[in-house]
Design a protein around this motif. Structure first.
Motif, PDB file in Angstrom:
ATOM      1  N   LYS A   4       0.833  -1.199   0.000  1.00 47.45           N
ATOM      2  CA  LYS A   4       0.000   0.000   0.000  1.00 47.45           C
ATOM      3  C   LYS A   4       0.869   1.251   0.000  1.00 47.45           C
ATOM      4  CE  LYS A   4      -2.199   1.157   3.706  1.00 47.45           C
ATOM      5  NZ  LYS A   4      -3.119   1.201   4.835  1.00 47.45           N
ATOM      6  N   TYR A   8       1.131   3.937  -3.016  1.00 45.01           N
ATOM      7  CA  TYR A   8       0.830   5.345  -2.770  1.00 45.01           C
ATOM      8  C   TYR A   8       1.977   6.244  -3.237  1.00 45.01           C
ATOM      9  CZ  TYR A   8      -0.249   9.678  -0.323  1.00 45.01           C
ATOM     10  OH  TYR A   8      -0.488  10.995  -0.032  1.00 45.01           O
ATOM     11  N   LEU A  41      -6.812   3.065   0.452  1.00 43.15           N
ATOM     12  CA  LEU A  41      -6.317   4.443   0.404  1.00 43.15           C
ATOM     13  C   LEU A  41      -7.470   5.443   0.353  1.00 43.15           C
ATOM     14  CD1 LEU A  41      -3.304   3.977  -2.039  1.00 43.15           C
ATOM     15  CD2 LEU A  41      -3.190   4.485   0.409  1.00 43.15           C
ATOM     16  N   ARG A  46      -6.445   9.243   1.755  1.00 39.11           N
ATOM     17  CA  ARG A  46      -5.108   9.578   1.252  1.00 39.11           C
ATOM     18  C   ARG A  46      -5.129   9.864  -0.247  1.00 39.11           C
ATOM     19  NH1 ARG A  46      -0.955   5.239   3.517  1.00 39.11           N
ATOM     20  NH2 ARG A  46       0.524   6.683   2.566  1.00 39.11           N
TER      21      ARG A  46
END
Length: 69
Positions: A4, A8, A41, A46
């Motif tokens: 993750k 990101y 996310l 985010r």
């Protein structure tokens, strides 16, 4: 989750050049794993759904506490 965080950071660097699935494939993730990371996310606020050239997601801008009125 290591994937993750890698995804990101790659999304930030990607700047819309690859779509979200191709970006995941670049790290060896299949489509289901990529979509699962995107959901996580999104739930963490985010990233946001917003077209950014080839990619449909982009990192959210951070709001500085001092700028809130």
């Amino acid at each position: 989750m290591e994937n993750k965080d890698r995804y990101y950071n790659a999304l930030i660097e990607n700047d819309g050049q690859l779509n979200e699935i191709e970006l995941g494939e670049k790290f060896g993730l299949d489509e289901n794993e990529t979509r699962e990371i995107i959901v996580q996310l999104l739930s963490e606020h985010r990233i946001e759904y917003k077209e950014n050239r080839a990619c449909n997601y982009k990192p959210r801008k951070k709001i500085k506490a001092g700028n809130i009125v």
